[in-house]
Design an enzyme around this catalytic site. Sequence first.
Site, PDB file in Angstrom:
ATOM      1  N   HIS A 364      37.801  39.146  22.821  1.00 13.12           N
ATOM      2  CA  HIS A 364      38.429  39.071  24.145  1.00 13.12           C
ATOM      3  C   HIS A 364      38.301  40.350  24.959  1.00 13.12           C
ATOM      4  O   HIS A 364      38.942  40.467  25.999  1.00 13.12           O
ATOM      5  CB  HIS A 364      39.922  38.741  24.023  1.00 13.12           C
ATOM      6  CG  HIS A 364      40.217  37.376  23.512  1.00 13.12           C
ATOM      7  ND1 HIS A 364      40.381  36.280  24.345  1.00 13.12           N
ATOM      8  CD2 HIS A 364      40.362  36.909  22.257  1.00 13.12           C
ATOM      9  CE1 HIS A 364      40.639  35.221  23.616  1.00 13.12           C
ATOM     10  NE2 HIS A 364      40.631  35.564  22.330  1.00 13.12           N
ATOM     11  N   LYS A 556      48.885  40.534  37.449  1.00 15.66           N
ATOM     12  CA  LYS A 556      48.213  40.681  36.158  1.00 15.66           C
ATOM     13  C   LYS A 556      48.712  41.989  35.565  1.00 15.66           C
ATOM     14  O   LYS A 556      49.392  42.751  36.245  1.00 15.66           O
ATOM     15  CB  LYS A 556      46.692  40.723  36.330  1.00 15.66           C
ATOM     16  CG  LYS A 556      46.210  41.725  37.413  1.00 15.66           C
ATOM     17  CD  LYS A 556      44.703  41.728  37.596  1.00 15.66           C
ATOM     18  CE  LYS A 556      44.182  40.551  38.376  1.00 15.66           C
ATOM     19  NZ  LYS A 556      43.246  39.738  37.628  1.00 15.66           N
ATOM     20  N   ARG A 557      48.393  42.261  34.277  1.00 15.59           N
ATOM     21  CA  ARG A 557      48.785  43.553  33.722  1.00 15.59           C
ATOM     22  C   ARG A 557      48.212  44.674  34.596  1.00 15.59           C
ATOM     23  O   ARG A 557      47.141  44.520  35.210  1.00 15.59           O
ATOM     24  CB  ARG A 557      48.260  43.693  32.287  1.00 15.59           C
ATOM     25  CG  ARG A 557      49.010  42.829  31.290  1.00 15.59           C
ATOM     26  CD  ARG A 557      50.477  43.208  31.214  1.00 15.59           C
ATOM     27  NE  ARG A 557      50.642  44.487  30.578  1.00 15.59           N
ATOM     28  CZ  ARG A 557      51.045  44.668  29.329  1.00 15.59           C
ATOM     29  NH1 ARG A 557      51.358  43.619  28.581  1.00 15.59           N
ATOM     30  NH2 ARG A 557      51.164  45.875  28.811  1.00 15.59           N
ATOM     31  N   LYS A 562      41.475  46.948  36.128  1.00 15.53           N
ATOM     32  CA  LYS A 562      41.788  45.824  37.018  1.00 15.53           C
ATOM     33  C   LYS A 562      41.898  46.285  38.476  1.00 15.53           C
ATOM     34  O   LYS A 562      41.929  45.483  39.390  1.00 15.53           O
ATOM     35  CB  LYS A 562      43.065  45.135  36.561  1.00 15.53           C
ATOM     36  CG  LYS A 562      42.932  44.495  35.162  1.00 15.53           C
ATOM     37  CD  LYS A 562      44.236  43.848  34.731  1.00 15.53           C
ATOM     38  CE  LYS A 562      44.210  43.335  33.289  1.00 15.53           C
ATOM     39  NZ  LYS A 562      43.513  42.050  33.135  1.00 15.53           N
ATOM     40  N   THR A 664      42.148  34.740  33.546  1.00 14.04           N
ATOM     41  CA  THR A 664      42.587  33.347  33.614  1.00 14.04           C
ATOM     42  C   THR A 664      43.488  33.153  34.836  1.00 14.04           C
ATOM     43  O   THR A 664      43.603  32.040  35.349  1.00 14.04           O
ATOM     44  CB  THR A 664      43.361  32.941  32.334  1.00 14.04           C
ATOM     45  OG1 THR A 664      44.254  34.010  31.985  1.00 14.04           O
ATOM     46  CG2 THR A 664      42.408  32.699  31.180  1.00 14.04           C
ATOM     47  N   LYS A 668      44.059  30.075  37.732  1.00 12.68           N
ATOM     48  CA  LYS A 668      45.348  29.511  38.176  1.00 12.68           C
ATOM     49  C   LYS A 668      45.453  29.570  39.692  1.00 12.68           C
ATOM     50  O   LYS A 668      45.898  28.619  40.348  1.00 12.68           O
ATOM     51  CB  LYS A 668      46.513  30.279  37.532  1.00 12.68           C
ATOM     52  CG  LYS A 668      46.584  30.084  36.018  1.00 12.68           C
ATOM     53  CD  LYS A 668      47.465  31.112  35.321  1.00 12.68           C
ATOM     54  CE  LYS A 668      47.134  31.161  33.833  1.00 12.68           C
ATOM     55  NZ  LYS A 668      47.691  32.351  33.157  1.00 12.68           N
TER      56      LYS A 668
HETATM   57  C1  26V Z   1      43.975  45.951  24.887  1.00 14.69           C
HETATM   58  C2  26V Z   1      44.138  47.315  25.034  1.00 14.69           C
HETATM   59  C3  26V Z   1      44.665  48.087  23.905  1.00 14.69           C
HETATM   60  C4  26V Z   1      44.694  49.555  24.064  1.00 14.69           C
HETATM   61  C5  26V Z   1      44.454  50.138  25.387  1.00 14.69           C
HETATM   62  C6  26V Z   1      43.953  49.329  26.479  1.00 14.69           C
HETATM   63  C7  26V Z   1      43.792  47.899  26.254  1.00 14.69           C
HETATM   64  C8  26V Z   1      43.310  47.102  27.259  1.00 14.69           C
HETATM   65  C9  26V Z   1      43.162  45.763  27.098  1.00 14.69           C
HETATM   66  C10 26V Z   1      43.493  45.177  25.903  1.00 14.69           C
HETATM   67  C11 26V Z   1      43.358  43.691  25.794  1.00 14.69           C
HETATM   68  C12 26V Z   1      42.568  43.211  24.664  1.00 14.69           C
HETATM   69  C13 26V Z   1      42.461  41.740  24.506  1.00 14.69           C
HETATM   70  C14 26V Z   1      42.845  40.904  25.685  1.00 14.69           C
HETATM   71  O1  26V Z   1      43.989  40.685  25.948  1.00 14.69           O
HETATM   72  N1  26V Z   1      41.862  40.378  26.418  1.00 14.69           N
HETATM   73  C15 26V Z   1      42.060  39.465  27.534  1.00 14.69           C
HETATM   74  O2  26V Z   1      41.849  38.151  27.037  1.00 14.69           O
HETATM   75  C16 26V Z   1      41.967  37.167  28.052  1.00 14.69           C
HETATM   76  C17 26V Z   1      41.824  35.827  27.369  1.00 14.69           C
HETATM   77  O3  26V Z   1      40.547  35.672  26.869  1.00 14.69           O
HETATM   78  C18 26V Z   1      40.904  37.388  29.118  1.00 14.69           C
HETATM   79  O4  26V Z   1      41.054  36.425  30.123  1.00 14.69           O
HETATM   80  C19 26V Z   1      41.023  38.778  29.705  1.00 14.69           C
HETATM   81  O5  26V Z   1      39.966  39.025  30.604  1.00 14.69           O
HETATM   82  C20 26V Z   1      41.015  39.809  28.596  1.00 14.69           C
HETATM   83  O6  26V Z   1      41.301  41.094  29.106  1.00 14.69           O
END
Ligand code: 26V
Length: 818
Positions: A364, A556-557, A562, A664, A668
């Site tokens: 992801h 979004k986060r 982003k 996602t 929406k």
């Molecule tokens: C994790 C972390 C951890 C440490 C620091 C920064 C950071 C930034 C992002 C993440 C997210 C990792 C996994 C995640 O949530 N991915 C999201 O998954 C969604 C479902 O597939 C997708 O729509 C998003 O684009 C994706 O960011």
Amino acid sequence: MSTDVMHIGPGNSVAELKESILGHFCFDVGKSPEYATLHDWYMAVAYSVRERMMEHWVSSLERIRDKHQKIVGYLSAEFLMGPHLGNAIINLGIEQQIKEAAEQLNINLDEILQQEEEPGLGNGGLGRLAACYLDSLTTLKVPAIGYGIRYEFGIFDQMIRDGWQVEITDKWLRNGNPWEIVKPELNYGVKLGGKTQGYTDEKGGYRVKWIPEYEIRGVAYDTPVPGYKNETINLLRLWKSEATESFDFQAFDKGDYYGAVHEKVFSETISKVLYPNDVSEAGKKLRLSQQYFFVSCSLQDALRILELRGLSLDDLPDAVTFQLNDTHPSIAIAELMRLLVDEYMVDWDKAWECTRKTFAYTNHTLLPEALEKWSLPLFAHILPRHLEIIYEINSRFLSDIRNKYPGDDDRIRRMSIIDEQGSKYVRMAHLATIGSHAVNGVSALHTELLKQDVLHDFYELQPDAFFNVTNGVTPRRWIKLYNPRLASLISDRIGERWITHLETDLINLQSFADDLSFQQAWRDVKKQNKTDLAHLLKQRFGMNINPDSLFDIQVKRIHEYKRQHLNALHIIHLYNRIKQKRTDGITPRTFIFGGKAAPAYYLAKLIIKLINAIGETIDNDPEVNQFIRVVFFPDFNVKNGAHVYKAADLSEQISTAGKEASGTGNMKFSMNGALTIGTYDGANIEIMECVGEDNFFLFGLDAAEVKAIKQNGYHPYDVYNNNNDLKEVIDLIQSGAFSKGDTNIFKPLINSLLGDDPYLVLQDYQAYVDCQQRVSAAYNNEQAWTKMSILNVARMGKFSSDRSIRDYCENIWHVTPG
Ligand code: 26V
């Protein structure tokens, strides 16, 4: 059997529902209605609705016992389910009856629904995707169990104080949870720590056993997941950690009562809190323990079900398929090997074949800092036996690679599960890839980049193991439940089948795109949704926004990739123009932001502060606020999302190309009639392909251009110096115009933009501002805009999570939907 059960099921007439609600009020809430709080009524209604799922639950469990059906085990550290009541009412198809029953009982259903505390057991997109997938799995009658953790504290609640994010603990269980059913008899021991010991078995073979330092227990909490009007229920099975009984005996033995209580507290800590996506090192040990904890319980449970179905270990890959939702559950690969080899005495090769056939892995993210890796000492401390198994997997794997690519030491280094540059780490994405028969990305671009970049060597080795499954979202929650006005307008024209056949049916709306009366009805819906949101923001936060302005929304986060700060720069550009009386071509807009920043992510928190600072400055400046307003909607979550997506005119999807795996929220918004301003990134690309370039506002660098600029050296300071408008915008922030003269506060942000900014914000600035100008012009042509909005919705069928799940069934799980 199942038909017999159906007979005892409760009825769905208004009278029966009313009676049931009153019954639960009396017998479960235990109060007389005259002393009832709204929450008491919520509980009574929730129990009544849950009761209506139970008969189907029992017959659905029968299906799980059917040994000819393959079960999907969706392993995920996060499930962001959103409130259950509204969704259950929709999926059971009883909204009219419940509404009437509530009216007759003199209670307001909307107020009742508001009572539900959302189970925020996820960070953002990844957890919400798991929830949409459970909805689709059940709607498509695929037998499935979502396995995860029952965190006592979910994602923190966000408050905004003086423009800053403040985190509040999420006590979502404080008033009880009517949707879960605890299954005390379904509990498993989970070992942690300790050491391993070799021994010779009775056949003279070398074996290893794990002598753990301690053991905890996982107890199952089940939540029913209803399919859409199909009498099918799947299971969300979340594990809560508890102390094993042996601690009590230890206390008894040693007289160390307080020591035993201490152990008990430690055991319960494992499922205590969901970790935010944080950059920080803190909590690493607990997080790895959490992952192993839920994976171990889930695998033991799956093996129990296998036995229940009268099947043997050989049947495992045909009986169940485990989908790894990112690397968080990927320790499952080593755990299944341990169970098979150490406990069931299966030989290594056979165990490995079985394991690889059983698992599939979804990646992801490509962000390097988000790819999970565990330091070797930490890993050895918590999971000593698993580390040995991983070494064995790695050594066999690398010897194959050596045979295939003799002398290519660099490739060995790159592909090893163990990262040996500097301190040693276990790379979980490598373990997940090597231990799975299928690996997939979540949008076409993301999968391409996975193949070309992050997992390139693995792709070269096994191209057939790589798949794309573009994400999707459930139209039940995201259109029917949260945008009822639009849903009825659509159903009036094309019937109701779109709710389960989005891909084939929604397109029929296209023929109404030029119909002026339909366009008017479409605009009326949007206007009412915007008015609702304006009222809500006024009521809750005293904010003043104008429903006649363009609602430009980014929720979004909060993360630099982003690029909420790019959005902020455009707002300041407009501010600057208004102050300079260059208001030609400025369309009145309301900028709405929402999202949480990881608590330790300082720059993300500073971006929130900047947005609020701009908002406040504009609020106090009538010259500006007759044109634009900026609001930050605190505590953005599924529940608040209900009011946001449906009210948007414009959806902001402006990540640096190549960084957003899919997104996602983009889906929406678009399926609720917003147009998108977006970069060539993630699923934006596919959305644009579907809705048509003319109905999408594309701007900025693509992923290849981003890469090229980075290779050639990015010089944001030159961009700044060569663009007078941009220079004025940055200088305004620097001057303290939004911080009451404080010239220090936003320095870290400005330094990041002008420094070595990996997200190339300034590089995309001009393209973004120009594109926003096109948006403003387009919005002024009401009919053309409405047509584009209708076409967006009509052509979004592909982005139903039903389609995603069908893709998984066909290409990865080899399961036929029921
Ligand atoms: C994790 C972390 C951890 C440490 C620091 C920064 C950071 C930034 C992002 C993440 C997210 C990792 C996994 C995640 O949530 N991915 C999201 O998954 C969604 C479902 O597939 C997708 O729509 C998003 O684009 C994706 O960011």
